[in-house]
Write an enzyme that holds these catalytic residues in place. Sequence first.
Site, PDB file in Angstrom:
ATOM      1  N   GLY A   1       2.782   1.758  10.864  1.00  0.00           N
ATOM      2  CA  GLY A   1       3.787   2.814  10.730  1.00  0.00           C
ATOM      3  C   GLY A   1       4.506   3.147  12.021  1.00  0.00           C
ATOM      4  O   GLY A   1       5.188   4.166  12.113  1.00  0.00           O
TER       5      GLY A   1
ATOM      6  N   HIS B   1      -9.326   0.864   5.187  1.00  0.00           N
ATOM      7  CA  HIS B   1      -8.050   1.087   5.871  1.00  0.00           C
ATOM      8  C   HIS B   1      -8.300   2.035   7.049  1.00  0.00           C
ATOM      9  O   HIS B   1      -9.113   2.949   6.955  1.00  0.00           O
ATOM     10  CB  HIS B   1      -7.030   1.680   4.901  1.00  0.00           C
ATOM     11  CG  HIS B   1      -5.640   1.683   5.453  1.00  0.00           C
ATOM     12  ND1 HIS B   1      -5.224   2.609   6.377  1.00  0.00           N
ATOM     13  CD2 HIS B   1      -4.581   0.865   5.236  1.00  0.00           C
ATOM     14  CE1 HIS B   1      -3.960   2.354   6.707  1.00  0.00           C
ATOM     15  NE2 HIS B   1      -3.553   1.300   6.027  1.00  0.00           N
TER      16      HIS B   1
ATOM     17  N   ASN C   1       0.860  -1.178   0.000  1.00  0.00           N
ATOM     18  CA  ASN C   1       0.000   0.000   0.000  1.00  0.00           C
ATOM     19  C   ASN C   1       0.900   1.233   0.000  1.00  0.00           C
ATOM     20  O   ASN C   1       1.533   1.532   1.019  1.00  0.00           O
ATOM     21  CB  ASN C   1      -0.886  -0.039   1.260  1.00  0.00           C
ATOM     22  CG  ASN C   1      -1.674   1.236   1.461  1.00  0.00           C
ATOM     23  OD1 ASN C   1      -1.783   2.063   0.567  1.00  0.00           O
ATOM     24  ND2 ASN C   1      -2.238   1.388   2.657  1.00  0.00           N
ATOM     25  N   TRP C   2       0.967   1.888  -1.134  1.00  0.00           N
ATOM     26  CA  TRP C   2       1.858   3.060  -1.225  1.00  0.00           C
ATOM     27  C   TRP C   2       1.263   4.309  -0.574  1.00  0.00           C
ATOM     28  O   TRP C   2       1.927   5.321  -0.452  1.00  0.00           O
ATOM     29  CB  TRP C   2       2.189   3.350  -2.705  1.00  0.00           C
ATOM     30  CG  TRP C   2       3.219   2.424  -3.290  1.00  0.00           C
ATOM     31  CD1 TRP C   2       3.866   1.401  -2.655  1.00  0.00           C
ATOM     32  CD2 TRP C   2       3.729   2.444  -4.633  1.00  0.00           C
ATOM     33  NE1 TRP C   2       4.749   0.786  -3.510  1.00  0.00           N
ATOM     34  CE2 TRP C   2       4.680   1.408  -4.731  1.00  0.00           C
ATOM     35  CE3 TRP C   2       3.467   3.230  -5.764  1.00  0.00           C
ATOM     36  CZ2 TRP C   2       5.380   1.151  -5.914  1.00  0.00           C
ATOM     37  CZ3 TRP C   2       4.157   2.976  -6.939  1.00  0.00           C
ATOM     38  CH2 TRP C   2       5.107   1.946  -7.014  1.00  0.00           C
ATOM     39  N   LYS C   3      -0.009   4.242  -0.195  1.00  0.00           N
ATOM     40  CA  LYS C   3      -0.680   5.405   0.428  1.00  0.00           C
ATOM     41  C   LYS C   3      -0.509   6.636  -0.472  1.00  0.00           C
ATOM     42  O   LYS C   3      -0.480   6.496  -1.685  1.00  0.00           O
ATOM     43  CB  LYS C   3      -0.158   5.647   1.846  1.00  0.00           C
ATOM     44  CG  LYS C   3      -0.146   4.373   2.681  1.00  0.00           C
ATOM     45  CD  LYS C   3       0.123   4.644   4.128  1.00  0.00           C
ATOM     46  CE  LYS C   3       0.219   3.329   4.874  1.00  0.00           C
ATOM     47  NZ  LYS C   3       0.168   3.481   6.316  1.00  0.00           N
TER      48      LYS C   3
ATOM     49  N   GLU D   1      -6.729   4.449   8.115  1.00  0.00           N
ATOM     50  CA  GLU D   1      -6.520   5.869   7.807  1.00  0.00           C
ATOM     51  C   GLU D   1      -7.744   6.462   7.113  1.00  0.00           C
ATOM     52  O   GLU D   1      -8.060   7.634   7.279  1.00  0.00           O
ATOM     53  CB  GLU D   1      -5.245   6.033   6.960  1.00  0.00           C
ATOM     54  CG  GLU D   1      -4.010   5.810   7.827  1.00  0.00           C
ATOM     55  CD  GLU D   1      -2.781   5.332   7.083  1.00  0.00           C
ATOM     56  OE1 GLU D   1      -2.739   5.416   5.843  1.00  0.00           O
ATOM     57  OE2 GLU D   1      -1.852   4.852   7.772  1.00  0.00           O
TER      58      GLU D   1
ATOM     59  N   GLY E   1       2.828  -1.280   4.239  1.00  0.00           N
ATOM     60  CA  GLY E   1       2.863   0.135   3.889  1.00  0.00           C
ATOM     61  C   GLY E   1       4.275   0.580   3.555  1.00  0.00           C
ATOM     62  O   GLY E   1       4.770   0.379   2.444  1.00  0.00           O
TER      63      GLY E   1
ATOM     64  N   GLU F   1      -5.168  -5.386  10.659  1.00  0.00           N
ATOM     65  CA  GLU F   1      -4.184  -4.323  10.858  1.00  0.00           C
ATOM     66  C   GLU F   1      -4.454  -3.598  12.179  1.00  0.00           C
ATOM     67  O   GLU F   1      -5.285  -2.669  12.225  1.00  0.00           O
ATOM     68  CB  GLU F   1      -4.271  -3.300   9.712  1.00  0.00           C
ATOM     69  CG  GLU F   1      -3.942  -3.876   8.355  1.00  0.00           C
ATOM     70  CD  GLU F   1      -3.334  -2.820   7.448  1.00  0.00           C
ATOM     71  OE1 GLU F   1      -2.274  -3.085   6.886  1.00  0.00           O
ATOM     72  OE2 GLU F   1      -3.899  -1.715   7.331  1.00  0.00           O
TER      73      GLU F   1
ATOM     74  N   SER G   1       3.656  -2.585  10.284  1.00  0.00           N
ATOM     75  CA  SER G   1       5.112  -2.622  10.529  1.00  0.00           C
ATOM     76  C   SER G   1       5.777  -3.924  10.110  1.00  0.00           C
ATOM     77  O   SER G   1       6.729  -4.382  10.760  1.00  0.00           O
ATOM     78  CB  SER G   1       5.416  -2.303  12.004  1.00  0.00           C
ATOM     79  OG  SER G   1       4.994  -0.979  12.302  1.00  0.00           O
TER      80      SER G   1
HETATM   81  C1  PEP Z   1      -0.634  -0.067   6.188  1.00  0.00           C
HETATM   82  O1  PEP Z   1      -0.779   1.136   6.167  1.00  0.00           O
HETATM   83  O2  PEP Z   1      -1.483  -0.812   5.683  1.00  0.00           O
HETATM   84  C2  PEP Z   1       0.556  -0.586   6.844  1.00  0.00           C
HETATM   85  C3  PEP Z   1       0.552  -1.835   7.211  1.00  0.00           C
HETATM   86  O3  PEP Z   1       1.588   0.295   7.043  1.00  0.00           O
HETATM   87  P1  PEP Z   1       3.061  -0.054   7.611  1.00  0.00           P
HETATM   88  O4  PEP Z   1       3.506  -1.343   6.957  1.00  0.00           O
HETATM   89  O5  PEP Z   1       3.897   1.111   7.197  1.00  0.00           O
HETATM   90  O6  PEP Z   1       2.929  -0.217   9.078  1.00  0.00           O
END
Ligand code: PEP
Length: 250
Positions: A169, A93, A9-11, A95, A230, A163, A209
Site C-alpha cells: 500500500g 497477512h 485481496n479486497w481487505k 496486517e 490489494g 509481501e 504495490s
Molecule cells: C496486500 O495487502 O496484500 C497488498 C499487496 O496490498 P497492495 O497491493 O495495496 O500493496
Amino acid sequence: MRRKLAAGNWKMNGLSTQLDQLDALTTAHTDPTVDLMICPPDTLVGAAAARVGNKPLMIGGQDCHHATSGAHTGDTSAEMLADAGAKAVILGHSERREDHGESDELIRQKARAAHEAGLITVICVGESLEQREAANTLDIIGGQLAASIPDNSTGENLVVAYEPIWAIGTGKIPTLDQIGEVHDFIRARLERRFGTGVGRSTRLLYGGSVKPANATEIFAVSNVDGALVGGASLKAEDFTGIISALEAAV
Ligand code: PEP
C-alpha cells in the site's frame, strides 16, 4: 508446469455493490490462461461465490480460525468459508500479524485446518523495512516459512506470497533483483523441506504495490508465479491490466 495466479485481496473494503466488479472481471476474462482469485471480506464471500458460479474466478477468505467450530465469537472457520463457496483463504497477512498479533505457530494451525477443509492457502511472508535494512530479510523469511507452513501442504493446496511489509500500500517495490533473490530462496526452502515435487509445483506470488504499470517487469522475474494484489484489485479495470500482464508472461 505451475499455472500462474492473480489473486486480489479486497481487505476491509466492499459493500454488496462491489460485487459488480466480479461481473466485470468474469466478462473480461471468460477463458483465462491463468488462475484468478478474489478474496472479499467475509460478509461478501457467499454472495461472491454465488455471483461467480462456475465461471473461472475463485473466491477466497482473508483469514480463518484454526478450529472447526465452537465458542469463538466473531471468528469464521475454514469449513464455514468452504461451505459458503470459498476455494481458498489468505493466511498470515502482515496486517493480521500486526493488528491481531498472529504468530507463525497460529498461522500454521490455521493453514492445517484450511487444508483439511479443502481450501487452498495463500500464506504470506515478508520482512519489515528495519529487517531489510539490517540485512535480515532471508533469515526472517526462512523462519516464517519453517514455522507457518504446515506439514499437510501440497503443490495444489499451498501458495506462498512474498509481501515485503514496507511495499504494501505504499507504492514502493523492491528492486527486481531483490524480488528474485527472495523468490529463489523460498523455492529452495520448499524443495529442501518437501522435496522437489511439492517444492517445484507450489506457486509463489509477489505482493506489494503491484499495478498494471509495474506488473510486466515483476512477472518476468524468476520464480514469480503471479501476484497478490490489494488496492489495484478493487477496480476490475486495474486488476484486468494485471491479469493481462500475467497472461502475457505465460
Ligand atoms: C496486500 O495487502 O496484500 C497488498 C499487496 O496490498 P497492495 O497491493 O495495496 O500493496
